[in-house]
Write an enzyme that holds these catalytic residues in place. Structure first.
Site, mmCIF file in Angstrom:
data_model
loop_
_atom_site.group_PDB
_atom_site.id
_atom_site.type_symbol
_atom_site.label_atom_id
_atom_site.label_comp_id
_atom_site.label_asym_id
_atom_site.label_seq_id
_atom_site.Cartn_x
_atom_site.Cartn_y
_atom_site.Cartn_z
ATOM 1 N N ARG B 51 4.230 -1.973 -14.804
ATOM 2 C CA ARG B 51 4.626 -1.657 -16.165
ATOM 3 C C ARG B 51 5.817 -0.693 -16.218
ATOM 4 O O ARG B 51 6.833 -0.962 -16.851
ATOM 5 C CB ARG B 51 3.427 -0.989 -16.828
ATOM 6 C CG ARG B 51 3.254 -1.147 -18.260
ATOM 7 C CD ARG B 51 1.930 -0.495 -18.608
ATOM 8 N NE ARG B 51 0.778 -1.345 -18.312
ATOM 9 C CZ ARG B 51 0.357 -2.320 -19.107
ATOM 10 N NH1 ARG B 51 0.972 -2.561 -20.228
ATOM 11 N NH2 ARG B 51 -0.686 -3.057 -18.778
ATOM 12 N N THR B 52 5.667 0.415 -15.535
ATOM 13 C CA THR B 52 6.708 1.446 -15.564
ATOM 14 C C THR B 52 7.984 0.954 -14.876
ATOM 15 O O THR B 52 9.095 1.164 -15.362
ATOM 16 C CB THR B 52 6.203 2.731 -14.872
ATOM 17 O OG1 THR B 52 4.994 3.129 -15.501
ATOM 18 C CG2 THR B 52 7.207 3.855 -14.972
ATOM 19 N N LYS B 80 7.846 2.778 6.231
ATOM 20 C CA LYS B 80 6.807 2.837 7.265
ATOM 21 C C LYS B 80 7.062 3.971 8.244
ATOM 22 O O LYS B 80 7.981 3.931 9.049
ATOM 23 C CB LYS B 80 6.731 1.503 7.998
ATOM 24 C CG LYS B 80 6.072 0.447 7.108
ATOM 25 C CD LYS B 80 5.266 -0.553 7.902
ATOM 26 C CE LYS B 80 4.493 -1.451 6.968
ATOM 27 N NZ LYS B 80 4.812 -2.853 7.137
ATOM 28 N N ARG B 101 8.441 6.718 -8.101
ATOM 29 C CA ARG B 101 7.034 6.973 -8.346
ATOM 30 C C ARG B 101 6.373 7.124 -6.992
ATOM 31 O O ARG B 101 6.656 6.349 -6.067
ATOM 32 C CB ARG B 101 6.400 5.805 -9.103
ATOM 33 C CG ARG B 101 4.965 6.098 -9.529
ATOM 34 C CD ARG B 101 4.361 4.881 -10.163
ATOM 35 N NE ARG B 101 3.065 5.109 -10.724
ATOM 36 C CZ ARG B 101 2.842 5.381 -12.014
ATOM 37 N NH1 ARG B 101 3.853 5.485 -12.856
ATOM 38 N NH2 ARG B 101 1.622 5.538 -12.451
ATOM 39 N N HIS B 129 4.656 12.725 -15.660
ATOM 40 C CA HIS B 129 5.209 11.401 -15.926
ATOM 41 C C HIS B 129 6.055 11.572 -17.191
ATOM 42 O O HIS B 129 5.703 11.109 -18.256
ATOM 43 C CB HIS B 129 4.056 10.406 -16.128
ATOM 44 C CG HIS B 129 4.487 8.979 -16.241
ATOM 45 N ND1 HIS B 129 5.755 8.543 -15.932
ATOM 46 C CD2 HIS B 129 3.807 7.888 -16.645
ATOM 47 C CE1 HIS B 129 5.815 7.236 -16.134
ATOM 48 N NE2 HIS B 129 4.651 6.817 -16.569
#
Ligand SMILES: [Zn+2]
Lengths: 155, 302
Positions: B51-52, B80, B101, B129
């Site tokens: 969504r974001t 990684k 994020r 946020h």
């Protein structure tokens, strides 16, 4: 009277050059020894505790020969023993006596209490703003969570 | 705001919020403007949030920017075993702005300190946020015609809900009266309430949703999660106590609107969707305009 003399002697007499950490609250004396890593200094260290004190019912004292503490070390003492006094001795004379002060910001000294904080998972130096000095509360610069007095863990 | 990172809601002043909201309004009128054609925006999603991410990528694309990045760290060779610092330094070479994020709290602040390009925090664990908060402010202003002097009710998990905390902090700039509805064990933390008090504003606490229906201009619903309760019996007791249904709307103010950060589970029943009070889907769309405004201000083209 005799007690008072013994006490004075314990504070200053044995050190030619060095530092006396006085007025350490009872119960944290060994913690101070540990965070300053005094066992590894190689010089003479004398620890006393459960001493009578006018200000505090019981207090502790640490005498460290040949050692003058740096800023970061004094900040550590302030966090653990905010009532402590540092007595700097040179040539058997007290040349300075001062109360430790809790700094406004604390760098690289304390672990953040939040297990999910970036400082606990990556190589990031911790950094806190002291938001309450009386009832010690530190706010993490990164995760913004509060580390309170009873959670403080010195790195 | 040019070249500044946006990590926490407290990074910007009230005037700066207003500037962002005003610009967002312009983008709502004309969403497609090719003003960022010379820019590359990186979206680094170390944990997935479709969504974001889509909202940011849509905002960047509508302005003509190129978008690079990854949507899930587990699929990304970049991440990684690589430290966050190294990833940020690398990506900063390839982009003009990084939207990130990350599951760790404080990660965005740290990234903003090592990055040569500005960082926009799209969520750092349970911490901040801030663009969600901006789009909520935008939605409140749009539905009420103003931000000042409103009665705003927050409902549900007020203890752990980071959006609630940021919104309360931000609304303290706007003379808000707060109505806090939650089970006793999920009350707003005292440090947030302290912030309200220090702003000389009022808050009222409730355990019944019905008690705020008539007074609220905005009802901000949040989800109550089972894992927040140490005692499962406590959860069973309250899980159905904070559900908004269409028939509860009776007698509410005409201007009242229901917001929700989405996704919802069962805390707003579907019959609410067709009431004039439902605003949560429009609210999500507003996120694109707000993010367009933020991108263009930080990249210095507005
Ligand atoms: Zn932290």
């Amino acid at each position: 009277m005799e007690n008072e003399n013994i006490r004075k002697e314990l504070v200053v007499s044995a050190i030619e050059n060095g530092t006396v950490i006085d007025h350490i609250p009872a119960g944290v004396v060994f913690r101070v020894v540990r965070i300053l890593n005094l066992e590894a200094t190689g010089t003479q260290v004398t620890v006393g505790f459960n001493l009578e004190s006018r200000k505090y019912v019981r207090k502790g004292i640490i005498k460290v020969s040949g050692k003058f503490f740096k800023r970061a070390e004094i900040d550590k003492i302030a966090l653990i023993a905010p009532t402590a006094t540092l007595i700097i001795i040179k040539n058997y004379k007290v040349i300075e006596k001062r109360q430790v002060v809790i700094p406004e910001e604390i760098h690289k000294l304390v672990k953040c209490v939040n297990p999910n904080c970036i400082t606990n998972s990556q190589n990031v130096d911790t950094r806190f703003k002291v938001i309450d000095k009386d009832d010690l509360r530190l706010q993490c610069h990164y995760c913004e969570k509060i580390t309170a007095k009873n959670n403080i863990e010195i790195i | 705001m040019k070249n500044r990172s946006f990590v926490s809601i407290t990074d910007f002043t009230k005037d700066e919020y207003i500037r962002i909201l005003n610009l967002a309004e312009e983008f709502e009128k004309q969403p497609t403007q090719k003003i960022l054609e010379d820019f590359v925006v990186a979206t680094l999603f170390f944990e997935p949030s479709t969504r974001t991410r889509l909202s940011f990528e849509s905002a960047a694309s509508r302005l003509g920017a190129k978008v690079i990045g990854f949507s899930d760290a587990s699929n990304s060779s970049v991440v990684k075993g690589e430290s966050l610092k190294d990833t940020i330094l690398t990506v900063a070479n390839y982009s003009d702005l990084i939207v990130m994020r990350h599951p760790r709290e404080g990660s965005a602040r740290f990234a903003s300190e090592v990055s040569s390009v500005p960082i926009i925090n799209a969520g750092d664990g349970g911490n901040q946020h801030p663009t969600q908060c901006l789009l909520d402010l935008y939605s409140i202003r749009k539905t009420q015609g103003k931000l000042d002097g409103l009665n705003v009710a927050f409902v549900g998990d007020l203890k752990y809900g980071r959006t609630v905390h940021s919104n309360v902090m931000a609304l303290c700039n706007f003379n808000t009266t707060f109505h806090l509805v939650s089970p006793t064990e999920l009350k707003l933390p005292s440090y947030v309430k302290m912030h309200i008090k220090n702003s000389n504003l009022e808050y009222y606490q409730y355990t019944e949703l019905a008690d705020v229906m008539k007074v609220a201009d905005i009802i901000y619903m949040t989800r109550i999660q089972k894992e927040r309760f140490s005692d499962p019996i406590e959860y069973e007791k309250v899980k159905n106590a904070y559900i908004l249904t269409a028939n509860m709307m009776e007698g509410c103010k005409d201007n009242m609107r229901v917001l929700h950060p989405l996704p919802r589970v069962n805390e707003i029943t579907e019959d609410v969707d067709s009431t004039p009070q439902a605003y949560y889907f429009q609210q999500a769309l507003n996120g694109v305009y707000v993010r367009q405004a933020l991108l263009s201000l930080i990249l210095g083209v507005k």
